[in-house]
Write a protein that holds these residues in place. Structure first.
Motif, short mmCIF file in Angstrom:
data_model
loop_
_atom_site.label_atom_id
_atom_site.label_comp_id
_atom_site.label_asym_id
_atom_site.label_seq_id
_atom_site.Cartn_x
_atom_site.Cartn_y
_atom_site.Cartn_z
N GLU A 5 0.85 -1.19 0.00
CA GLU A 5 0.00 0.00 0.00
C GLU A 5 0.88 1.24 0.00
OE1 GLU A 5 -2.75 -0.02 3.23
OE2 GLU A 5 -3.36 -2.08 2.85
N TRP A 6 0.29 2.36 -0.38
CA TRP A 6 1.01 3.64 -0.43
C TRP A 6 1.59 3.99 0.93
CZ3 TRP A 6 3.36 7.04 -3.34
CH2 TRP A 6 3.60 8.31 -2.85
N ARG A 7 0.83 3.71 1.98
CA ARG A 7 1.29 4.09 3.32
C ARG A 7 2.58 3.37 3.72
NH1 ARG A 7 -1.66 0.62 7.57
NH2 ARG A 7 -2.55 -0.99 6.26
N HIS A 8 2.89 2.29 3.05
CA HIS A 8 4.14 1.57 3.33
C HIS A 8 5.32 2.10 2.52
CE1 HIS A 8 1.96 -1.22 5.79
NE2 HIS A 8 1.20 -1.61 4.78
N GLU A 9 5.04 2.97 1.54
CA GLU A 9 6.13 3.58 0.75
C GLU A 9 7.03 4.37 1.69
OE1 GLU A 9 7.18 4.03 -2.54
OE2 GLU A 9 5.73 2.62 -3.32
N PRO A 10 8.32 4.21 1.59
CA PRO A 10 9.22 4.96 2.46
C PRO A 10 9.21 6.46 2.14
CG PRO A 10 10.48 3.68 0.88
CD PRO A 10 9.04 3.31 0.69
N GLU A 11 9.53 7.24 3.13
CA GLU A 11 9.54 8.70 2.98
C GLU A 11 10.50 9.14 1.88
OE1 GLU A 11 7.98 12.34 3.66
OE2 GLU A 11 7.31 10.49 4.60
N GLU A 12 11.59 8.41 1.70
CA GLU A 12 12.57 8.77 0.66
C GLU A 12 11.93 8.70 -0.74
OE1 GLU A 12 13.85 5.33 2.37
OE2 GLU A 12 13.35 6.83 3.88
N LEU A 17 8.45 13.24 -5.05
CA LEU A 17 7.13 13.53 -5.63
C LEU A 17 6.56 14.83 -5.06
CD1 LEU A 17 5.69 9.91 -5.46
CD2 LEU A 17 6.57 11.09 -7.47
N ARG A 18 6.70 15.00 -3.75
CA ARG A 18 6.23 16.25 -3.13
C ARG A 18 7.05 17.42 -3.62
NH1 ARG A 18 5.48 13.30 1.86
NH2 ARG A 18 7.51 14.01 2.52
N HIS A 19 8.36 17.22 -3.77
CA HIS A 19 9.24 18.29 -4.25
C HIS A 19 8.84 18.72 -5.66
CE1 HIS A 19 12.70 20.82 -4.78
NE2 HIS A 19 13.00 20.16 -5.90
N ARG A 20 8.47 17.74 -6.48
CA ARG A 20 8.03 18.05 -7.85
C ARG A 20 6.81 18.97 -7.84
NH1 ARG A 20 8.20 18.94 -12.93
NH2 ARG A 20 6.99 17.68 -14.36
N LEU A 21 5.94 18.78 -6.86
CA LEU A 21 4.76 19.65 -6.76
C LEU A 21 5.16 21.10 -6.48
CD1 LEU A 21 2.28 17.47 -4.69
CD2 LEU A 21 2.09 18.13 -7.09
N THR A 22 6.23 21.29 -5.72
CA THR A 22 6.65 22.66 -5.41
C THR A 22 7.21 23.36 -6.64
OG1 THR A 22 8.86 21.96 -4.70
CG2 THR A 22 7.15 22.14 -3.00
N HIS A 41 -4.11 12.33 -1.98
CA HIS A 41 -4.21 12.34 -3.45
C HIS A 41 -3.19 11.39 -4.07
CE1 HIS A 41 -7.22 15.38 -4.30
NE2 HIS A 41 -6.74 16.08 -3.28
N MET A 42 -2.00 11.38 -3.52
CA MET A 42 -0.97 10.47 -4.06
C MET A 42 -1.35 9.02 -3.83
SD MET A 42 2.66 12.27 -3.31
CE MET A 42 3.21 13.65 -4.27
N ALA A 43 -1.93 8.72 -2.68
CA ALA A 43 -2.35 7.35 -2.39
C ALA A 43 -3.41 6.90 -3.38
CB ALA A 43 -2.88 7.25 -0.96
N ARG A 44 -4.36 7.78 -3.68
CA ARG A 44 -5.42 7.46 -4.63
C ARG A 44 -4.82 7.25 -6.03
NH1 ARG A 44 -8.60 11.88 -4.55
NH2 ARG A 44 -9.27 11.33 -2.47
N ALA A 45 -3.91 8.12 -6.43
CA ALA A 45 -3.26 8.00 -7.74
C ALA A 45 -2.45 6.71 -7.81
CB ALA A 45 -2.37 9.21 -8.01
N TRP A 46 -1.78 6.36 -6.72
CA TRP A 46 -0.97 5.15 -6.66
C TRP A 46 -1.86 3.92 -6.84
CZ3 TRP A 46 -0.37 0.90 -3.37
CH2 TRP A 46 0.85 0.25 -3.44
N ARG A 50 -1.83 1.33 -10.01
CA ARG A 50 -1.60 -0.09 -9.77
C ARG A 50 -2.77 -0.93 -10.30
NH1 ARG A 50 1.53 -2.38 -4.66
NH2 ARG A 50 0.78 -4.50 -4.71
N SER A 51 -3.98 -0.41 -10.17
CA SER A 51 -5.15 -1.10 -10.69
C SER A 51 -5.09 -1.18 -12.22
CB SER A 51 -6.41 -0.37 -10.26
OG SER A 51 -7.54 -0.92 -10.87
#
Length: 173
Positions: A5-12, A17-22, A41-46, A50-51
């Motif tokens: 799941e997205w929540r298991h993605e490491p912060e690194e 991805l967040r930096h790209r938004l800035t 939003h990123m979790a939903r997109a992820w 994947r689907s």
């Protein structure tokens, strides 16, 4: 893609991805509330991505011929390692058994709701309502089975709503 799941993605992995938004928008990604919204939003997109990958996998005959599927990654797949991991995961007997159970459970539903994978109770709590409030639960149920444009999801849903209201009124009297 090698996390359940997205929540298991490491912060690194999330940071770039967040930096790209800035670079695209003028937002403060250090603000906790903004970070929470971005993360949702990123979790939903992820999940959506994947689907789509899983649908591609099934479309090229992945469950029948996993070797062929592994050698035919979709054009939008970033890493061949990720694709191999996903193909292996989708072919695992445990995964296939779980998916079969989900499909059977979905088929047994009498009434479809609009709350997706969330339970009605979870949806109710997220609306900020108290679980002890019967009228609030009935209203939450209505919101998850009725649409302003399309109306009730089914005649069963409309009948159930009326019976819930009747039961509530009977209890009050």
């Amino acid at each position: 893609m090698q996390y359940k799941e997205w929540r298991h993605e490491p912060e690194e992995a999330r940071f770039p991805l967040r930096h790209r938004l800035t670079t695209l928008f003028e937002i403060d990604v250090e603000d906790g509330n903004i970070r929470k919204v971005i993360n949702n939003h990123m979790a939903r997109a992820w999940r959506t991505h994947r689907s789509q990958l899983h649908n591609y996998f099934k479309g090229i005959g992945g469950p029948v011929d996993p070797t062929k599927a592994k050698t035919t990654p979709p054009p939008n797949m970033g890493s061949k390692d990720d694709w191999g991991y996903l193909c292996d995961m989708w072919c695992e007997p445990k995964y296939m058994e779980t998916m079969e159970k989900r499909v059977m459970a979905c088929g047994k539903r009498k009434m479809n709701s609009r709350n997706g994978s969330k339970s009605t109770i979870r949806y109710h709590i997220e609306r900020g309502l108290d679980l002890d409030s019967s009228t609030g639960q009935i209203e939450t149920w209505r919101l998850t089975h009725w649409d302003e444009k399309k109306g009730w999801r089914s005649t069963d849903a409309a009948a159930k709503y009326v019976s819930l209201l009747d039961h509530f009124l009977f209890v009050l009297i």
